[in-house]
Design an enzyme around this catalytic site. Structure first.
Site, short mmCIF file in Angstrom:
data_model
loop_
_atom_site.label_atom_id
_atom_site.label_comp_id
_atom_site.label_asym_id
_atom_site.label_seq_id
_atom_site.Cartn_x
_atom_site.Cartn_y
_atom_site.Cartn_z
N ASP A 163 0.83 -1.20 0.00
CA ASP A 163 0.00 0.00 0.00
C ASP A 163 0.87 1.25 0.00
OD1 ASP A 163 -2.02 1.83 0.22
OD2 ASP A 163 -2.53 1.36 2.29
N ASP A 218 -1.69 6.04 -6.68
CA ASP A 218 -2.03 5.08 -5.64
C ASP A 218 -2.04 3.66 -6.18
OD1 ASP A 218 -2.92 4.31 -3.01
OD2 ASP A 218 -4.92 4.06 -3.87
#
Length: 442
Positions: free
Chosen positions: A106, A323
């Protein structure tokens, strides 16, 4: 111990030392596993393609909502990898002897944590759970240590003087446990292993998150002080990159793996490289990766980007978040409508409606080929031509839908749009680079 066995032991130690030294000096790479890959611990073979796409939409919406909360709560950190929303995992090992775990990677999180024994409250992890008592390299951190004070949202156990962390998620769930030092080992794609002693990790004993399967926790690749990237800085010089292979439709059964690269192996160079500065935004949490977006072009039509707005702040900037954890690309509503209209002007196929999903630019491809117009992202510093296979995703046989969603102001460059781009981050020089690449061959 005999002279022969001692020589043998020293020989293998020397070979291992040379292999690790070579890996560190030349950089190294690890495989990434898409959650829908048959290799993934989160794989559900009975899911239909429509169910998977519905999950993609829901995960994208949930993650953007949580990201917006995190950005707007600088004094009360909220994790961005919301429960069960991870898209890519990697296997690695912790402890001595090495204990294999799976972590969700992440770029929006800045901490590494795993589920540990003993469990006060644990989610249903189907793979073995790490027991720190069986590791000779595990060490708890005292409350007074500098390391404890550098980790956000820590408290002190009055009984044991052990530093404890808490990570809260936007849905109210959380993970709580001990901040510790442990050996973390990565399996390089060359076959050698690279170990990093005294890595700060969270050993979670109370975990109310809704992970499932063999997933053991989260590997934070954000820019915060205790992310994996920052902790390995002396070995990788702040450099990492990834190359994501397409994983929908005809590509879903590919035997190729996406790659996560570190150090010298992460350098993005050669013809076609575009670099843009990483930017910080006043008044918001800045452990995410923001870049300046000037416009998108559809063919020769340029659509200027008006900027992002952040909830509960006065910040409005021409920034978009890069992201790894959000599948779809999210754009402010007006900008999204302009982009969608420009794409629709260039596609001559029959449109179809799918009322069960909020992707409302869909085409029937059984009557003809979907000729996707060239879409280019214009960043500060250069233009990146996007892969045609990343603009639409297959919903069912013969139906393709636009892989973008509107928002109330937040802009996010999702991982589907990143397919077949080698994307490199240098967190020391604050720059991100893009290079169109066939990631199945990288």
């Amino acid at each position: 111990m005999s002279h022969f066995s001692l020589q043998t032991l020293l020989f293998f130690y020397f070979v291992h030392f040379i292999a690790v030294s070579h890996a560190l000096s030349n950089g190294f790479s690890v495989d990434l596993i898409h959650r829908n890959s048959p290799k993934s611990p989160l794989y559900h073979p009975t899911e239909t393609n429509l169910q998977r796409v519905l999950n993609v939409v829901h995960r994208s919406i949930n993650r953007v909502n949580h990201l917006n909360k995190k950005i707007s709560h600088a004094s009360k950190p909220i994790s961005t990898s919301t429960p069960d929303t991870g898209e890519y995992l990697m296997s690695y090992s912790v402890g001595t002897p090495p204990f294999k775990v799976y972590g969700i990677i992440d770029t929006g999180s800045d901490f590494v944590w795993i589920q540990c024994k003993p469990c006060n409250i644990c989610y249903n992890q189907t793979s073995p759970i790490f027991n720190p008592l069986k590791s000779s390299s595990y060490k708890n951190i005292s409350c007074s240590s500098r390391t404890c004070k550098s980790v956000e949202q820590t408290t002190c156990s009055n009984d044991t003087n052990i530093c404890e962390y808490t990570i809260k998620y936007g849905d109210g769930s959380k993970t709580t446990g001990d901040v510790s030092l442990e050996t973390l080992t990565l399996d390089s794609t060359t076959g050698s292993s690279v170990s990093f002693p005294k890595t700060v990790i969270g050993c979670g004993h109370t975990n109310t998150v809704s992970f499932r399967g063999q997933s053991s926790g989260v590997v934070g690749l954000g820019s915060g002080p205790k992310s994996l990237i920052k902790q390995l800085d002396s070995s990788i010089d702040g450099k990492f990159s990834y190359c994501l292979i397409p994983f929908y439709g005809e590509f879903s059964q590919s035997n190729s793996s996406s790659k996560l690269n570190f150090g010298d192996a992460a350098i993005v160079s050669g013809e076609g490289v575009v670099s843009t500065p990483l930017v910080k935004i006043n008044g918001v949490v800045n452990d995410l990766y923001f870049v300046t977006l000037e416009a998108f072009s559809v063919g020769n039509k340029r659509i200027s980007f008006g900027g992002s707005k952040f909830a509960k702040t006065n910040a409005t900037t021409k920034t978009i978040t890069i992201d790894s954890g959000t599948p779809l690309t999210i754009l402010p509503h007006r900008f999204f409508l302009q982009l969608r209209a420009a794409v629709a002007e260039n596609v001559k196929l029959k449109r179809v409606d799918f009322p069960t999903i909020p992707l409302n630019l869909c085409y029937n491809t059984t009557l003809g080929q979907l000729n996707v117009p060239q879409i280019t992202a214009h960043f500060s510093g250069g233009d990146v031509k996007l892969d045609s296979n990343s603009i639409f995703i297959p919903i069912s046989d013969g139906v393709m839908c636009f892989a973008f969603l509107p928002s109330q102001g937040f802009a996010l460059f999702g991982n589907i749009l990143q397919h077949n781009l080698l994307i490199g981050f240098d967190v020391n020089k604050n720059v991100v680079s893009f290079k169109p690449t066939d990631c199945t061959k990288h």
